[in-house]
Design an enzyme around this catalytic site. Structure first.
Site, mmCIF file in Angstrom:
data_model
loop_
_atom_site.group_PDB
_atom_site.id
_atom_site.type_symbol
_atom_site.label_atom_id
_atom_site.label_comp_id
_atom_site.label_asym_id
_atom_site.label_seq_id
_atom_site.Cartn_x
_atom_site.Cartn_y
_atom_site.Cartn_z
ATOM 1 N N GLU A 52 136.427 -32.105 -44.953
ATOM 2 C CA GLU A 52 137.700 -31.196 -45.114
ATOM 3 C C GLU A 52 138.833 -31.813 -44.864
ATOM 4 O O GLU A 52 139.901 -31.541 -45.507
ATOM 5 C CB GLU A 52 137.344 -30.070 -43.882
ATOM 6 C CG GLU A 52 136.252 -28.997 -44.224
ATOM 7 C CD GLU A 52 136.813 -28.461 -45.490
ATOM 8 O OE1 GLU A 52 137.693 -28.234 -46.059
ATOM 9 O OE2 GLU A 52 135.473 -27.877 -46.192
ATOM 10 N N TYR A 135 143.446 -23.633 -41.567
ATOM 11 C CA TYR A 135 142.506 -23.773 -42.581
ATOM 12 C C TYR A 135 141.148 -24.650 -42.327
ATOM 13 O O TYR A 135 140.040 -24.222 -42.398
ATOM 14 C CB TYR A 135 143.122 -24.339 -44.002
ATOM 15 C CG TYR A 135 141.856 -24.859 -45.038
ATOM 16 C CD1 TYR A 135 141.403 -23.999 -45.727
ATOM 17 C CD2 TYR A 135 141.648 -26.168 -44.830
ATOM 18 C CE1 TYR A 135 140.020 -24.381 -46.496
ATOM 19 C CE2 TYR A 135 140.344 -26.647 -45.753
ATOM 20 C CZ TYR A 135 139.671 -25.598 -46.349
ATOM 21 O OH TYR A 135 138.760 -26.056 -47.353
ATOM 22 N N ASP A 153 141.854 -21.876 -49.152
ATOM 23 C CA ASP A 153 142.476 -23.176 -49.801
ATOM 24 C C ASP A 153 143.113 -22.609 -51.068
ATOM 25 O O ASP A 153 143.062 -21.528 -51.441
ATOM 26 C CB ASP A 153 141.465 -24.187 -49.723
ATOM 27 C CG ASP A 153 140.478 -23.904 -51.145
ATOM 28 O OD1 ASP A 153 140.246 -22.944 -51.555
ATOM 29 O OD2 ASP A 153 140.096 -24.963 -51.443
ATOM 30 N N CYS A 208 137.685 -20.793 -62.116
ATOM 31 C CA CYS A 208 138.922 -20.060 -62.380
ATOM 32 C C CYS A 208 139.746 -21.132 -61.970
ATOM 33 O O CYS A 208 140.734 -21.120 -60.958
ATOM 34 C CB CYS A 208 139.079 -18.818 -61.308
ATOM 35 S SG CYS A 208 140.418 -17.766 -61.299
ATOM 36 N N CYS A 215 137.250 -18.056 -68.410
ATOM 37 C CA CYS A 215 137.028 -16.789 -68.016
ATOM 38 C C CYS A 215 135.619 -16.197 -68.526
ATOM 39 O O CYS A 215 135.046 -15.236 -68.048
ATOM 40 C CB CYS A 215 138.261 -15.779 -68.472
ATOM 41 S SG CYS A 215 139.771 -16.300 -67.814
ATOM 42 N N CYS A 218 133.079 -16.808 -65.942
ATOM 43 C CA CYS A 218 133.329 -15.975 -64.687
ATOM 44 C C CYS A 218 132.498 -15.002 -64.336
ATOM 45 O O CYS A 218 132.198 -13.873 -65.290
ATOM 46 C CB CYS A 218 134.852 -15.642 -64.830
ATOM 47 S SG CYS A 218 134.968 -14.787 -62.978
ATOM 48 N N CYS A 224 137.907 -8.311 -63.037
ATOM 49 C CA CYS A 224 139.484 -9.100 -62.793
ATOM 50 C C CYS A 224 140.437 -8.392 -63.163
ATOM 51 O O CYS A 224 140.701 -8.253 -64.320
ATOM 52 C CB CYS A 224 139.044 -10.719 -63.389
ATOM 53 S SG CYS A 224 140.814 -11.522 -63.177
#
Length: 307
Positions: A52, A135, A153, A208, A215, A218, A224
């Site tokens: 991270e 975060y 994020d 994305c 798309c 997705c 969406c």
């Protein structure tokens, strides 16, 4: 005076609409998630934390080799804490934003001193570690311990902006409204919530994406809001672009490269040789000293920090 019409409010998120998003995204993640070392059980909480820190503002392909080297050298927080902070900066290599190395070293030291060398499970204790912000604490609690936290994020924020609010991009900085939306979208079940956090992040990274979203691949394209609105172009503040060539960041990187490669302190002349413009070079060096990344010594000598 002519009144401008108010901007439309984002669509309300109900438990039913949230649930409709969860299953397809998590199912997609199970089928398409990348096999990354920090996602494997053997990584443990320390491996998750290291990843991270490294992944902040740095793409996965650049992090992978450094992550493997780091964990091979410092498999536990206590191993890193036993070394000088400068060794963390040296091992950080060219990942960029090297203050992250100092922060990770400070976190490892605190984990060793306060928590018996084990990355804490409690979110508040994670947040109390030096260098760990909102975060990172949520990400470690979620990915390492399977807890229920909103992990926001850049990738997750973009997925939520498009799928739920109908905007091409999220705001430049995380807003209170985004945090409320992320909490509203969280599944109630802890393990499912942890899977959701990882899945939305991966969806933003692989499908994305910022510039060329796929798309057609997705799993929630039919839900969406951005697609349903005809994929309207971003109409908010200009997106911030990142430059590097000729900036103080580049000069700092060149100065640090000299110090990382040196086995002992280096003279001012060796640093002067890496950048032609003296005012910018001095400013960059002063910044490195102020950030604790470089330690000045008598006689115009410099080294990576020992304390």
């Amino acid at each position: 005076m002519t009144l401008m019409p108010a901007a439309p409010a984002p669509p309300a998120t109900t438990p039913q609409t949230s649930t409709l998003l969860h299953a397809p995204v998590i199912d997609w993640f199970r089928a398409h998630a990348r096999d990354l070392p920090w996602r494997r059980p053997e990584a443990g909480p320390w491996g998750v934390m290291v990843s991270e820190f490294m992944l902040q503002q740095t793409p996965v392909n650049r992090v992978l080799p450094m992550y493997e080297q780091w964990l091979a050298r410092w498999p536990r927080p206590a191993d890193l804490a036993a070394e000088a902070p400068g060794e963390a900066v040296r091992a950080w290599g060219r990942l960029g934003y090297p203050r992250r190395a100092l922060r990770l070293h400070a976190a490892a030291s605190a984990i060793t001193e306060r928590h018996g060398g084990e990355v804490p499970r409690d979110h508040a204790k994670l947040l109390a570690l030096p260098g760990v912000g909102e975060y990172t604490a949520a990400a470690v609690a979620s990915f390492a311990y399977g807890q229920r936290h909103a992990v926001l994020d850049t990738n997750v924020r973009r997925v939520f902006a498009r799928a739920v609010t109908g905007a091409q991009y999220p705001p430049n900085a995380t807003t209170a409204a985004e945090r409320r939306l992320a909490r509203a979208l969280l599944p109630d079940d802890e393990p499912v919530a942890a899977s959701w956090a990882a899945a939305t992040m991966e969806l933003g990274a692989l499908v994305c994406t910022a510039r060329t979203p796929s798309c057609g691949r997705c799993p929630i394209a039919d839900q969406c809001a951005w697609l349903a609105a005809g994929s309207p172009a971003h109409d908010g503040p200009p997106r911030r672009g990142q430059t590097y060539a000729g900036t103080d960041r580049q000069v700092r990187g060149k100065l640090l490269a000299v110090l990382r490669e040196a086995v002992s302190a280096v003279p001012q002349a060796a640093l002067d040789a890496v950048w032609h413009e003296p005012v910018q070079r001095a400013r960059a060096l002063d910044g490195l000293v102020a950030d604790g990344l470089v330690e000045p010594l008598p006689g115009g000598m410099y080294r990576l920090p020992l304390t």
